[in-house]
Design an enzyme around this catalytic site. Structure first.
Site, PDB file in Angstrom:
ATOM      1  N   ALA A 128      -9.993   7.729   1.893  1.00  0.00           N
ATOM      2  CA  ALA A 128      -8.811   8.261   1.207  1.00  0.00           C
ATOM      3  C   ALA A 128      -9.029   8.370  -0.303  1.00  0.00           C
ATOM      4  O   ALA A 128      -8.143   8.077  -1.109  1.00  0.00           O
ATOM      5  CB  ALA A 128      -7.578   7.426   1.513  1.00  0.00           C
ATOM      6  N   GLU A 164       0.857  -1.193   0.000  1.00  0.00           N
ATOM      7  CA  GLU A 164       0.000   0.000   0.000  1.00  0.00           C
ATOM      8  C   GLU A 164       0.893   1.244   0.000  1.00  0.00           C
ATOM      9  O   GLU A 164       0.858   2.054   0.920  1.00  0.00           O
ATOM     10  CB  GLU A 164      -0.922  -0.011   1.215  1.00  0.00           C
ATOM     11  CG  GLU A 164      -2.040   1.019   1.114  1.00  0.00           C
ATOM     12  CD  GLU A 164      -2.893   1.119   2.358  1.00  0.00           C
ATOM     13  OE1 GLU A 164      -3.943   1.763   2.276  1.00  0.00           O
ATOM     14  OE2 GLU A 164      -2.519   0.561   3.407  1.00  0.00           O
ATOM     15  N   ARG A 196     -22.543  14.768  -9.589  1.00  0.00           N
ATOM     16  CA  ARG A 196     -21.999  15.196 -10.885  1.00  0.00           C
ATOM     17  C   ARG A 196     -20.523  14.820 -11.042  1.00  0.00           C
ATOM     18  O   ARG A 196     -20.008  14.848 -12.156  1.00  0.00           O
ATOM     19  CB  ARG A 196     -22.168  16.710 -11.055  1.00  0.00           C
ATOM     20  CG  ARG A 196     -23.623  17.122 -11.291  1.00  0.00           C
ATOM     21  CD  ARG A 196     -23.705  18.533 -11.852  1.00  0.00           C
ATOM     22  NE  ARG A 196     -25.095  18.916 -12.068  1.00  0.00           N
ATOM     23  CZ  ARG A 196     -25.855  19.564 -11.205  1.00  0.00           C
ATOM     24  NH1 ARG A 196     -25.337  19.920 -10.030  1.00  0.00           N
ATOM     25  NH2 ARG A 196     -27.095  19.873 -11.482  1.00  0.00           N
ATOM     26  N   ASP A 202      -7.789  -3.894   7.551  1.00  0.00           N
ATOM     27  CA  ASP A 202      -6.827  -2.782   7.519  1.00  0.00           C
ATOM     28  C   ASP A 202      -6.240  -2.585   8.918  1.00  0.00           C
ATOM     29  O   ASP A 202      -6.004  -1.456   9.364  1.00  0.00           O
ATOM     30  CB  ASP A 202      -7.489  -1.495   7.016  1.00  0.00           C
ATOM     31  CG  ASP A 202      -6.471  -0.460   6.527  1.00  0.00           C
ATOM     32  OD1 ASP A 202      -5.258  -0.767   6.527  1.00  0.00           O
ATOM     33  OD2 ASP A 202      -6.882   0.650   6.163  1.00  0.00           O
ATOM     34  N   HIS A 256      -5.872   5.716  -2.148  1.00  0.00           N
ATOM     35  CA  HIS A 256      -5.130   6.914  -1.729  1.00  0.00           C
ATOM     36  C   HIS A 256      -4.949   7.816  -2.945  1.00  0.00           C
ATOM     37  O   HIS A 256      -3.839   8.115  -3.367  1.00  0.00           O
ATOM     38  CB  HIS A 256      -3.792   6.526  -1.106  1.00  0.00           C
ATOM     39  CG  HIS A 256      -3.948   5.923   0.256  1.00  0.00           C
ATOM     40  ND1 HIS A 256      -4.104   6.689   1.391  1.00  0.00           N
ATOM     41  CD2 HIS A 256      -3.992   4.631   0.659  1.00  0.00           C
ATOM     42  CE1 HIS A 256      -4.234   5.887   2.448  1.00  0.00           C
ATOM     43  NE2 HIS A 256      -4.184   4.635   2.028  1.00  0.00           N
TER      44      HIS A 256
END
Length: 285
Positions: free
Chosen positions: A219, A128, A226, A273, A194
Site C-alpha cells: 500500500a 490504521e 529514480r 496484520d 497507505h
C-alpha cells in the site's frame, strides 16, 4: 522451574541443548546441563525452540473477533493470542465512521485498564485510519478517510490520546506536518502508510517526528531506482522502524531479507496484520 533441552536465541544465532531457570517469573540462569534443584519443576523441550513472547504492533483480529467489535472482542483476542505465544499486542482499528472508531478505541482502553488475567497484554491501540490516501487505501473503506486533524483525532479517541500508541497516516496529505508534530508531542508514534509519499515526503515526516512505517512495500509506491518513494526512504532512514508482513504472500522472501538487512534486528518489525480468519481452521473466510 527449569526448562531443559531447548533451542534459544543467543546473540545472532540459535543455540541448542540449553537450559533456562525461571524464578518468580524472571529468568534467573541460562546454561547447558543445569542441574535441577530439589523440588523444582522440570520441563523438557525435546529440542524445540524457546523464544520470547511475540509483541505484535499491528493485528486487527483473531479467531473470528475484530478490534472494531469492541471490548469483548479485544478480550477474546487477548486470551487467544496468549495461547499462541503473543506476550503483548496493539489491537488495530481500520477505517470506519467516527462513532464506530470511538467505540473501538474505548474497547481497547477498557482492556488496557482492566487486563485479562491470562491474556496477552494490550499496550494500546494502533489506529490504521482515517488519515490515509484513498489512492492507496487497500482494504480500507475510502468513504471513511479524511485529511489529518488533531481535533478530528481527539473526537475519535474521546479526548484521550494516551489510548493510542501508533497512528498510521499518509504524510503527503494537507495538515500532515501539524498533526505529526502534535501527535508526537502527545506520545503517539506516527507510522507512515497507505500513502503515495515520495522519499522526500518520508524524510520530512521523520523530521517532524514520524518513526515507523506500516507494512513496508504494501500500500505504498513501488521501489524505483529514480523514485525510491516511501519504501526506499524507509530502507535508508535510520529514524524509521519498518513493519513487514512475513507470511510468504505479501512479500517475496528476498524482500523480507532486504528489509532485515537494511534495518537490522532493532528496526525490522515483524507483524501479522491479522484478520478474523487468523487462528481458525482451514476454510473460506
Amino acid at each position: 522451574m527449569l526448562l531443559r533441552n531447548a533451542v534459544i536465541p543467543m546473540g545472532n544465532e540459535f543455540v541448542s541443548g540449553m537450559c533456562v531457570r525461571l524464578e518468580n517469573g524472571c529468568i534467573a540462569e541460562i546454561g547447558k546441563d543445569l542441574a535441577a534443584i530439589a523440588g523444582e519443576t522440570v520441563v523438557d523441550f525435546g529440542g524445540d525452540y524457546l523464544l520470547p513472547g511475540f509483541v505484535d504492533v499491528h493485528t486487527h483480529a483473531y479467531m473470528g473477533r475484530d478490534t472494531m467489535q469492541g471490548e469483548e472482542a479485544v478480550r477474546h483476542m487477548s486470551r487467544g493470542l496468549y495461547d499462541v505465544g503473543v506476550a503483548a499486542f496493539l489491537p488495530t482499528t481500520m477505517s470506519a465512521f467516527v462513532d464506530e472508531t470511538r467505540a473501538a478505541v474505548a474497547g481497547v482502553r477498557a482492556v488496557m485498564n482492566q487486563p485479562e488475567a491470562r491474556g496477552a497484554c494490550v499496550l494500546g491501540a494502533h489506529m490504521e485510519a482515517p488519515f490515509l490516501n484513498a489512492a492507496k487505501c487497500g482494504a480500507q473503506r475510502p468513504e471513511c478517510l479524511c485529511d489529518p486533524s488533531w481535533e478530528a483525532f481527539l473526537d475519535m479517541v474521546d479526548g484521550d490520546p494516551a489510548a493510542v500508541k501508533i497512528m498510521t497516516m499518509a504524510p503527503e496529505l494537507p495538515g500532515a506536518e501539524a498533526f505529526i508534530r502534535q501527535a508526537t508531542e502527545a506520545g503517539v508514534n506516527i507510522s507512515l502508510g497507505h500513502t503515495a509519499a515520495s522519499a522526500e515526503n518520508a524524510h520530512s515526516a521523520a523530521s517532524w517526528g514520524a518513526n515507523h512505517v506500516t507494512h513496508t512495500f504494501n500500500a505504498q509506491p513501488a521501489l524505483h531506482h529514480r523514485e525510491p518513494g516511501l519504501t526506499g526512504a524507509t530502507l535508508v532512514d535510520d529514524r524509521l522502524y519498518a513493519e513487514f508482513i512475513s507470511d510468504g504472500v505479501h512479500l517475496h522472501d528476498d524482500i523480507v531479507k532486504l528489509i532485515c538487512r537494511a534495518k537490522g534486528a532493532q528496526r525490522a518489525v515483524a507483524i501479522t496484520d491479522a484478520m478474523e480468519a487468523a487462528g481458525m481452521p482451514d476454510g473460506e473466510y
